[in-house]
Scaffold this active site. Structure first.
Site, PDB file in Angstrom:
ATOM      1  N   GLU A 250       0.841  -1.200   0.000  1.00 47.48           N
ATOM      2  CA  GLU A 250       0.000   0.000   0.000  1.00 47.48           C
ATOM      3  C   GLU A 250       0.874   1.247   0.000  1.00 47.48           C
ATOM      4  O   GLU A 250       1.980   1.228   0.535  1.00 47.48           O
ATOM      5  CB  GLU A 250      -0.863   0.036   1.273  1.00 47.48           C
ATOM      6  CG  GLU A 250      -1.792  -1.145   1.401  1.00 47.48           C
ATOM      7  CD  GLU A 250      -2.543  -1.174   2.726  1.00 47.48           C
ATOM      8  OE1 GLU A 250      -3.354  -2.096   2.902  1.00 47.48           O
ATOM      9  OE2 GLU A 250      -2.309  -0.298   3.586  1.00 47.48           O
ATOM     10  N   LYS A 252       2.459   4.454   1.288  1.00 48.07           N
ATOM     11  CA  LYS A 252       2.712   4.964   2.637  1.00 48.07           C
ATOM     12  C   LYS A 252       2.561   6.479   2.571  1.00 48.07           C
ATOM     13  O   LYS A 252       3.446   7.184   2.112  1.00 48.07           O
ATOM     14  CB  LYS A 252       4.116   4.577   3.107  1.00 48.07           C
ATOM     15  CG  LYS A 252       4.400   5.003   4.533  1.00 48.07           C
ATOM     16  CD  LYS A 252       5.779   4.533   4.976  1.00 48.07           C
ATOM     17  CE  LYS A 252       5.998   4.693   6.466  1.00 48.07           C
ATOM     18  NZ  LYS A 252       5.823   6.046   6.936  1.00 48.07           N
ATOM     19  N   ARG A 257      -1.379   9.951  11.431  1.00 53.55           N
ATOM     20  CA  ARG A 257      -2.200   8.762  11.627  1.00 53.55           C
ATOM     21  C   ARG A 257      -3.393   9.117  12.513  1.00 53.55           C
ATOM     22  O   ARG A 257      -3.232   9.769  13.534  1.00 53.55           O
ATOM     23  CB  ARG A 257      -1.365   7.685  12.304  1.00 53.55           C
ATOM     24  CG  ARG A 257      -2.097   6.370  12.492  1.00 53.55           C
ATOM     25  CD  ARG A 257      -1.137   5.350  13.070  1.00 53.55           C
ATOM     26  NE  ARG A 257      -1.682   4.022  13.072  1.00 53.55           N
ATOM     27  CZ  ARG A 257      -0.936   2.921  13.063  1.00 53.55           C
ATOM     28  NH1 ARG A 257       0.381   3.010  13.030  1.00 53.55           N
ATOM     29  NH2 ARG A 257      -1.482   1.731  13.090  1.00 53.55           N
ATOM     30  N   ARG A 272      -1.901   9.205  16.832  1.00 48.00           N
ATOM     31  CA  ARG A 272      -1.056   8.030  17.026  1.00 48.00           C
ATOM     32  C   ARG A 272      -0.700   7.845  18.507  1.00 48.00           C
ATOM     33  O   ARG A 272      -0.528   6.746  18.994  1.00 48.00           O
ATOM     34  CB  ARG A 272       0.211   8.249  16.203  1.00 48.00           C
ATOM     35  CG  ARG A 272       1.232   7.213  16.362  1.00 48.00           C
ATOM     36  CD  ARG A 272       2.490   7.714  15.677  1.00 48.00           C
ATOM     37  NE  ARG A 272       3.524   6.749  15.877  1.00 48.00           N
ATOM     38  CZ  ARG A 272       4.198   6.160  14.901  1.00 48.00           C
ATOM     39  NH1 ARG A 272       3.918   6.444  13.665  1.00 48.00           N
ATOM     40  NH2 ARG A 272       5.124   5.299  15.177  1.00 48.00           N
ATOM     41  N   GLU A 302      -4.642   7.540   7.302  1.00 46.04           N
ATOM     42  CA  GLU A 302      -3.641   8.598   7.305  1.00 46.04           C
ATOM     43  C   GLU A 302      -4.356   9.854   6.817  1.00 46.04           C
ATOM     44  O   GLU A 302      -5.052   9.824   5.796  1.00 46.04           O
ATOM     45  CB  GLU A 302      -2.480   8.205   6.370  1.00 46.04           C
ATOM     46  CG  GLU A 302      -1.252   9.042   6.538  1.00 46.04           C
ATOM     47  CD  GLU A 302      -0.393   8.678   7.770  1.00 46.04           C
ATOM     48  OE1 GLU A 302      -0.771   7.771   8.551  1.00 46.04           O
ATOM     49  OE2 GLU A 302       0.653   9.320   7.949  1.00 46.04           O
ATOM     50  N   PHE A 342      -6.634   2.701   5.980  1.00 44.91           N
ATOM     51  CA  PHE A 342      -5.835   1.497   5.779  1.00 44.91           C
ATOM     52  C   PHE A 342      -6.124   0.359   6.757  1.00 44.91           C
ATOM     53  O   PHE A 342      -5.500  -0.685   6.681  1.00 44.91           O
ATOM     54  CB  PHE A 342      -4.332   1.817   5.745  1.00 44.91           C
ATOM     55  CG  PHE A 342      -3.795   2.479   6.993  1.00 44.91           C
ATOM     56  CD1 PHE A 342      -3.518   1.728   8.119  1.00 44.91           C
ATOM     57  CD2 PHE A 342      -3.568   3.844   7.028  1.00 44.91           C
ATOM     58  CE1 PHE A 342      -3.008   2.327   9.261  1.00 44.91           C
ATOM     59  CE2 PHE A 342      -3.057   4.452   8.168  1.00 44.91           C
ATOM     60  CZ  PHE A 342      -2.782   3.693   9.292  1.00 44.91           C
ATOM     61  N   ARG A 419       5.255  -3.642  17.306  1.00 47.93           N
ATOM     62  CA  ARG A 419       5.942  -3.479  16.037  1.00 47.93           C
ATOM     63  C   ARG A 419       6.350  -4.874  15.591  1.00 47.93           C
ATOM     64  O   ARG A 419       7.064  -5.565  16.310  1.00 47.93           O
ATOM     65  CB  ARG A 419       7.186  -2.607  16.220  1.00 47.93           C
ATOM     66  CG  ARG A 419       7.886  -2.247  14.925  1.00 47.93           C
ATOM     67  CD  ARG A 419       9.157  -1.465  15.187  1.00 47.93           C
ATOM     68  NE  ARG A 419       8.932  -0.202  15.868  1.00 47.93           N
ATOM     69  CZ  ARG A 419       8.474   0.914  15.276  1.00 47.93           C
ATOM     70  NH1 ARG A 419       8.188   0.903  13.995  1.00 47.93           N
ATOM     71  NH2 ARG A 419       8.307   2.007  15.956  1.00 47.93           N
ATOM     72  N   LYS A 425       7.761  -1.533   6.234  1.00 49.48           N
ATOM     73  CA  LYS A 425       7.808  -0.296   5.442  1.00 49.48           C
ATOM     74  C   LYS A 425       9.025  -0.291   4.535  1.00 49.48           C
ATOM     75  O   LYS A 425      10.069  -0.840   4.874  1.00 49.48           O
ATOM     76  CB  LYS A 425       7.736   0.940   6.340  1.00 49.48           C
ATOM     77  CG  LYS A 425       8.741   0.997   7.423  1.00 49.48           C
ATOM     78  CD  LYS A 425       8.403   2.107   8.426  1.00 49.48           C
ATOM     79  CE  LYS A 425       9.350   1.998   9.599  1.00 49.48           C
ATOM     80  NZ  LYS A 425       9.063   2.841  10.706  1.00 49.48           N
TER      81      LYS A 425
HETATM   82  P1  AMP Z   1       6.739   5.254  10.560  1.00 47.89           P
HETATM   83  O1  AMP Z   1       6.044   6.452  11.186  1.00 47.89           O
HETATM   84  O2  AMP Z   1       7.861   5.630   9.651  1.00 47.89           O
HETATM   85  O3  AMP Z   1       7.092   4.205  11.579  1.00 47.89           O
HETATM   86  O4  AMP Z   1       5.686   4.536   9.571  1.00 47.89           O
HETATM   87  C1  AMP Z   1       4.465   4.007   9.997  1.00 47.89           C
HETATM   88  C2  AMP Z   1       3.354   5.014   9.738  1.00 47.89           C
HETATM   89  O5  AMP Z   1       3.035   5.108   8.366  1.00 47.89           O
HETATM   90  C3  AMP Z   1       2.042   4.614  10.359  1.00 47.89           C
HETATM   91  O6  AMP Z   1       1.995   4.938  11.728  1.00 47.89           O
HETATM   92  C4  AMP Z   1       1.049   5.423   9.555  1.00 47.89           C
HETATM   93  O7  AMP Z   1       0.866   6.685  10.161  1.00 47.89           O
HETATM   94  C5  AMP Z   1       1.742   5.656   8.240  1.00 47.89           C
HETATM   95  N1  AMP Z   1       1.060   5.059   7.070  1.00 47.89           N
HETATM   96  C6  AMP Z   1       0.858   5.683   5.899  1.00 47.89           C
HETATM   97  N2  AMP Z   1       0.253   4.888   5.023  1.00 47.89           N
HETATM   98  C7  AMP Z   1       0.045   3.697   5.647  1.00 47.89           C
HETATM   99  C8  AMP Z   1      -0.555   2.472   5.250  1.00 47.89           C
HETATM  100  N3  AMP Z   1      -1.044   2.274   4.032  1.00 47.89           N
HETATM  101  N4  AMP Z   1      -0.585   1.460   6.163  1.00 47.89           N
HETATM  102  C9  AMP Z   1      -0.066   1.635   7.401  1.00 47.89           C
HETATM  103  N5  AMP Z   1       0.496   2.781   7.828  1.00 47.89           N
HETATM  104  C10 AMP Z   1       0.556   3.808   6.958  1.00 47.89           C
END
Ligand code: AMP
Length: 586
Positions: A250, A252, A257, A272, A302, A342, A419, A425
């Site tokens: 998907e 990102k 969030r 979040r 998001e 999502f 996690r 990611k």
């Molecule tokens: P990170 O903040 O770098 O740890 O990445 C995770 C975050 O990506 C999640 O907490 C979401 O806020 C964001 N996100 C954006 N698109 C998606 C998606 N399709 N699925 C899950 N998380 C997503």
């Protein structure tokens, strides 16, 4: 229950930095607590009255609390104030002055936890004209009946400075031992906490109904679920291999969030960090109200700023305008948002958190009425690394950060609060060798010299060690700060200053100022190297060596949306180090 029991436990907890001892003292306290009070004692030990998501703070300004101490002890305010300047801790000052007080009130009655809680609750809820006077009066009343030691902890509690260092996980450990029949109960308790975000509620149920009560625990609309988080990898091949050969990939999106809870027309949005942010995004709440086709639902999306003229996605920073309390109306016009949904965790009585993702996705497709303000996160299902790479490039083109690749297997549940490898990611910045950004926790600072005299010269930053629930240092960062940042940071950090290293911080460096691990900032590094000083991943690569980020630079992004536990983990840094090495070698 006498409040003195609580104060004595606090004193013991405060005097140890060993987590096991801390847990023992807590177990002891929880066992002494009558069951009907257990939730209140749990909140109090964390300096709260309610779970965070209700957003009710005890809060009284320190200068007002000084007035109460003066009134309760018969000393002048300026005498209290000048001692406070020396100690830096109103709790300690109050303890001293209460001990000096010669006249003991004739009507003094021993303080109970019930009285303390009820009074603090009244203070928290006081509003409107007269609220300040009422708060002072209520606090003075408590202090009149308090022993010096009790006064110390009451004052720290009301001024938001009760910093016992008890993490949520320590409370869960203690509850498992005190009421769950032993440490093994921790897992079930943790799940209950992860789906309710309410330690007090979990405590009450396990104390009153035992572990069977906890097993019946269900998701409920209005109580935020702790978010599931993603691991990261750096190539489509690795990702596909890890996810069993096939995945759903998907976009990102780069926004904020949001966990939306809908019950009829009532919509609550949680960040979040599980704070209520409905007031910041009334337009997003409207979208959920109108476009989620279910009576009751909990969804995750998001929330992304979009250009009102072109409909294109805008950088994350533009959402920061929504943090201002005033002028929300203007921000809504100037910085409109779209939602990219999502996940779905609950629909009309059905808890979906333990259902595999393909099922949740199917439900999602049924309940989201898509239009130009809301859609399901763009996705493909693939087993082809080249297709994955192409989709990734496309995501970047369209203003996204990269992809989140998700498991389609039978065990692909929603791992609340964890996690794991069910979500991976894949980000662009990670590919450009050694120029990845990380989110690190500010744990200490060093005084600045020369041009930086009077502010901080550098910050000591740490990654989150999720195995041990501590923070391991990974670099000292002094560059990337603008003059504005340098002025802002001491103010930002001031509320978190503590007199010594925090028990959850693992550091081999002596710093000038220590902080509670709370504030997260984004940092970009040039490379990761072995380090004789830093404690991040200590011993993982080589004995007595940790990992350090070299040439760290602040990117200008304060990650106020992340809690310390959301920071980049030690494991992630270790992973980055390993794959960086692989690339250098190949
Ligand atoms: P990170 O903040 O770098 O740890 O990445 C995770 C975050 O990506 C999640 O907490 C979401 O806020 C964001 N996100 C954006 N698109 C998606 C998606 N399709 N699925 C899950 N998380 C997503």
């Amino acid at each position: 229950m006498r409040y003195s029991l609580v104060a004595e436990a606090y004193e013991k907890i405060e005097n140890t930095t060993k987590r096991l001892e801390m847990t023992d003292y807590l177990v002891d306290l929880l066992k002494k607590t009558p069951k009907e009070l257990i939730d209140k004692v749990v909140y109090l030990t964390q300096g709260k009255l309610y779970p965070d998501f209700l957003g009710i703070e005890i809060g009284i300004a320190e200068r007002l609390a000084v007035k109460s101490v003066a009134l309760a002890t018969g000393y002048r305010e300026d005498e209290i104030q000048s001692d406070l300047e020396k100690t830096g801790d109103l709790g300690e000052t109050a303890e001293k002055f209460l001990a000096k007080k010669t006249q003991i009130s004739l009507f003094r009655k021993p303080l109970t936890v019930e009285t303390v809680y009820k009074t603090l609750d009244k203070m928290a809820k006081a509003s409107g004209s007269g609220a300040v006077d009422l708060k002072i009066r209520l606090l003075t009343g408590l202090l009149m009946d308090a022993t010096p030691k009790e006064a110390k902890y009451i004052l720290r509690t009301v001024t938001g400075k009760l910093r016992l260092g008890i993490a949520d996980m320590t409370v869960l450990d203690a509850l498992a031992i005190a009421y769950g029949g032993g440490k093994e109960a921790r897992e079930v308790l943790e799940r209950a906490y992860n789906i309710s975000s309410d330690l007090g509620k979990v405590a009450k149920i396990v104390a009153e109904q035992g572990i069977d009560g906890i097993k019946k625990f269900k998701v409920s609309v209005g109580e935020p679920i702790r978010p599931m988080l993603a691991e990261r990898l750096s190539s489509p091949n690795e990702i596909l291999e890890k996810l069993g050969g096939k995945c759903i990939a998907e976009y990102k999106y780069d926004g904020e969030r949001i966990q939306a809870h809908k019950r009829g027309d009532e919509v609550t949005l949680f960040s979040r960090r599980l704070e209520r942010i409905t007031d910041q995004y009334p337009d997003a709440a409207d979208i959920v109200r109108e476009n989620i086709l279910a009576k009751e639902a909990i969804i995750e999306a998001e929330c992304v700023a979009v250009d009102p003229d072109t409909g294109e996605m805008r950088p994350f920073q533009e959402l920061m305008h929504r943090r201002r309390k005033y002028d929300i109306k203007k921000s809504i016009e100037k910085y409109p948002v779209s939602l990219f949904v999502f996940d779905v965790l609950y629909v009309d009585g059905e808890d979906l958190t333990l259902k595999p993702y393909p099922h949740r996705h199917e439900v999602l497709r049924k309940i989201v009425k898509e239009d130009n303000r809301i859609s399901i996160a763009k996705y493909i299902i693939t087993d082809d690394p080249e297709e994955l790479e192409r989709f990734f490039e496309e995501a970047i083109e369209n203003g996204c950060e990269g992809l989140v690749c998700k498991s389609l297997n039978n065990d692909s549940v929603y791992q609340a609060g964890a996690r794991g490898w069910l979500w991976i990611k894949y980000k662009r910045d990670y590919k450009s060798e050694m120029s990845d950004t990380v989110d690190l926790v500010v744990v200490a600072a060093f005084h600045g010299r020369g041009k930086r005299a009077g502010t901080y010269g550098a910050l000591l930053l740490a990654a989150y060690n999720d195995e041990r629930d501590v923070f391991d240092t990974v670099c000292k960062c002094g560059s990337g700060f603008t003059d504005e940042d340098l002025q802002k940071i001491p103010k930002l950090m001031e509320p978190y200053i503590i007199p010594h290293r925090h028990p959850r911080v693992n550091a081999n460096i002596d710093a000038d100022v220590w902080f509670e691990p709370k504030v997260v900032i984004e940092v970009i590094g040039a490379e990761i190297t072995l380090s004789p000083i830093h404690t991040c991943a200590l011993g993982s690569i080589r004995k007595n060596s940790g990992l350090a980020i070299r040439f760290p630079r602040f990117t200008g992004r304060y990650r106020l949306d992340k809690s310390a536990e959301d920071a980049t983990t030690v494991k992630e840094i270790l992973q980055m180090y390993k794959s960086q090495l692989k690339r250098v070698q190949s």
